[in-house]
Design a protein around this motif. Sequence first.
Motif, short mmCIF file in Angstrom:
data_model
loop_
_atom_site.label_atom_id
_atom_site.label_comp_id
_atom_site.label_asym_id
_atom_site.label_seq_id
_atom_site.Cartn_x
_atom_site.Cartn_y
_atom_site.Cartn_z
N HIS A 135 54.02 12.61 -35.67
CA HIS A 135 54.09 12.86 -37.12
C HIS A 135 55.32 12.27 -37.79
N THR A 136 56.25 11.73 -37.00
CA THR A 136 57.48 11.21 -37.59
C THR A 136 57.76 9.83 -37.00
N VAL A 137 58.01 8.88 -37.87
CA VAL A 137 58.42 7.53 -37.45
C VAL A 137 59.62 7.14 -38.30
N LEU A 138 60.74 6.85 -37.61
CA LEU A 138 61.96 6.50 -38.32
C LEU A 138 62.48 5.15 -37.82
N PRO A 139 62.03 4.07 -38.44
CA PRO A 139 62.62 2.77 -38.08
C PRO A 139 64.08 2.73 -38.53
N HIS A 140 64.92 2.11 -37.71
CA HIS A 140 66.33 2.00 -38.08
C HIS A 140 66.46 1.03 -39.26
N PRO A 141 67.26 1.38 -40.25
CA PRO A 141 67.31 0.52 -41.45
C PRO A 141 67.94 -0.85 -41.20
N ASP A 142 68.79 -0.96 -40.18
CA ASP A 142 69.53 -2.21 -39.99
C ASP A 142 69.19 -2.93 -38.69
N ASP A 143 68.55 -2.24 -37.77
CA ASP A 143 68.33 -2.80 -36.44
C ASP A 143 66.84 -2.68 -36.09
N ALA A 144 66.15 -3.80 -36.16
CA ALA A 144 64.69 -3.78 -35.96
C ALA A 144 64.30 -3.35 -34.56
N SER A 145 65.24 -3.38 -33.62
CA SER A 145 64.89 -3.03 -32.25
C SER A 145 64.87 -1.52 -32.03
N ARG A 146 65.41 -0.75 -33.00
CA ARG A 146 65.54 0.69 -32.81
C ARG A 146 64.57 1.48 -33.69
N VAL A 147 63.77 2.30 -33.07
CA VAL A 147 62.81 3.16 -33.79
C VAL A 147 62.83 4.52 -33.10
N MET A 148 62.77 5.57 -33.90
CA MET A 148 62.65 6.93 -33.39
C MET A 148 61.30 7.49 -33.81
N GLY A 158 58.50 0.20 -43.40
CA GLY A 158 59.74 -0.17 -42.74
C GLY A 158 60.83 -0.44 -43.76
N PRO A 159 61.96 -0.96 -43.28
CA PRO A 159 63.08 -1.23 -44.19
C PRO A 159 62.75 -2.33 -45.20
N ASP A 191 74.25 7.25 -43.45
CA ASP A 191 74.70 7.07 -42.06
C ASP A 191 73.47 7.15 -41.17
N PRO A 192 72.96 6.01 -40.69
CA PRO A 192 71.71 6.05 -39.92
C PRO A 192 71.81 6.80 -38.59
N ASP A 193 73.04 7.09 -38.15
CA ASP A 193 73.17 7.87 -36.91
C ASP A 193 73.14 9.38 -37.16
N LEU A 194 73.14 9.79 -38.43
CA LEU A 194 73.05 11.21 -38.76
C LEU A 194 71.59 11.58 -38.99
N LEU A 195 71.09 12.53 -38.22
CA LEU A 195 69.69 12.94 -38.28
C LEU A 195 69.60 14.45 -38.35
N MET A 196 68.59 14.95 -39.02
CA MET A 196 68.36 16.39 -39.13
C MET A 196 66.96 16.68 -38.60
N LEU A 197 66.83 17.74 -37.83
CA LEU A 197 65.58 18.02 -37.11
C LEU A 197 65.16 19.46 -37.34
N GLN A 198 63.95 19.65 -37.82
CA GLN A 198 63.36 20.98 -37.89
C GLN A 198 62.48 21.17 -36.67
N ASN A 199 62.88 22.09 -35.83
CA ASN A 199 62.18 22.31 -34.57
C ASN A 199 61.27 23.53 -34.68
N HIS A 200 60.42 23.70 -33.70
CA HIS A 200 59.63 24.93 -33.57
C HIS A 200 60.58 26.02 -33.05
N GLY A 201 61.39 26.49 -33.98
CA GLY A 201 62.47 27.41 -33.63
C GLY A 201 63.77 26.64 -33.49
N GLY A 202 64.52 26.59 -34.56
CA GLY A 202 65.80 25.90 -34.52
C GLY A 202 65.87 24.73 -35.48
#
Lengths: 97, 362
Positions: free
Chosen positions: B153-166, B101-102, B216-227
């Motif tokens: 396979h991916t866990v992204l806890p928010h760096p500043d807000d413990a209530s938010r996890v992706m 975590g952070p 910028d914790p709101d900026l995310l990049m995603l490698q999809n199964h196509g895209g």
Amino acid sequence: MSVRVTLELPSVLADVAGGRRSLAVELHGTDPTVGDLLDLVAGVHPHLERRLRTESGQLRRHVNVYADGADVRGAGGTATVLGQDAVVMILPSVAGG
Amino acid sequence: MAQVMLAVGTKKGLFLGWSNDRDDWEWEGPHHAMAAVAAVAIDTRRSPERLLVGGRNEHWGPAVFTSDDRGASWSEDPGGSIAFPAGAGADVEQIWQLMPGPVSRPDEVWAGVEPSALFRSDDGGRTFALNQALWDHPHRPDWHPGAGGQCLHTVLPHPDDASRVMVAMSTGGVYVTEDAGESWSPSNKGVLAPFFPDPEPEYGQCVHKVVRDTEDPDLLMLQNHGGVFRSVDGGATWQSAEEGLPANFGFGITRTPGPEGAFFLFPLSADMSRFPVEGRAGVYRSVDGGRAWSDSSAGLPESGFHTIVLRDALTTDAADPAGVYLGTRSGEVWGSRDDGASWHQLVSHLPDVLCVRAAVLP
């Protein structure tokens, strides 16, 4: 009533069984089973338990258990009853690459 | 510069690399020989740093091991480091992700496993507890395994807000919580699922990996199964981000830290042709948050390269300039010590590389 059995382990599991490849175990009760043996050993060697069975209590897919030379999967599974001086052998199956 | 440690998880154990200049490396291993190490983390929030390894022995099952002495010794909780609780009706098949975590929450470590489930540790990764809300999610019966298994396979806890996890899973897609894991919602708007009759479902996407921007914790990049997709609103919506890429399939994605850092991808030709494009080891870099990508492969093989980089085998360190590292299924590790400008081979002839992590040590 109790029976005395021996659990034999492959060398790669000795480090999670106190450094031993053979454990002498006394089982109490009527018609003790392979499952009773594993339950008892689990209390003493919890890491060994994790290697042999899943958290839901199933024998791991590639762990073979022989009771007096017979694969328990072809008999009663972990409900296989053990007699006096039974030898239970754990062997890894042929798997992997 | 300070010493850099590389932790390379392979199909047959963990290998550790050490370098003081990121040019000459000393290697040791395997640790946990014969265990497939699909997840590894170097937790630098504590001193000494902690190594966490998620291994799965084909015979003896999965476990999380920790080391506080750089691999000289390993610990495993006697009660079982990670397991479904009684009544869950499932067994952990493999640990796919270990994510500290952070810095502000130094004992928090997350784990993603197969079958898709999220676990949290509050003791630095020694023991983990299931997130029951995600496990009980009504969508779960619709999450199906991809070729690698049904994995979170991916866990992204928010760096500043413990209530938010992706989290992200294959298949299932992206889910987020904004109440510290009490509830979860799909967050896939704009991410395609070309293998469904409806290519834009609410959930069910086969997301391969998501990485968060370090600034910028709101900026995310995603490698999809196509895209390849980017989000600028914390995952609420996603937009295509493929300009400059030779293909849009792939697994690994990473981000070098700091305001001058960049995102990196390793594209593969297509779902039905999982090879580097035209046999060339092509790394692509974006310095503008995924609006455009450019080739960043100097020093990598120009031809005859037919191996791939798996989802957690593309990573960075936090040195200045940043290092970028990739591991291949053919047992090579390549590194760049200049933020991707040039590459050289660090080691070869390892088993299939499943994951790589790097850290600058004090």
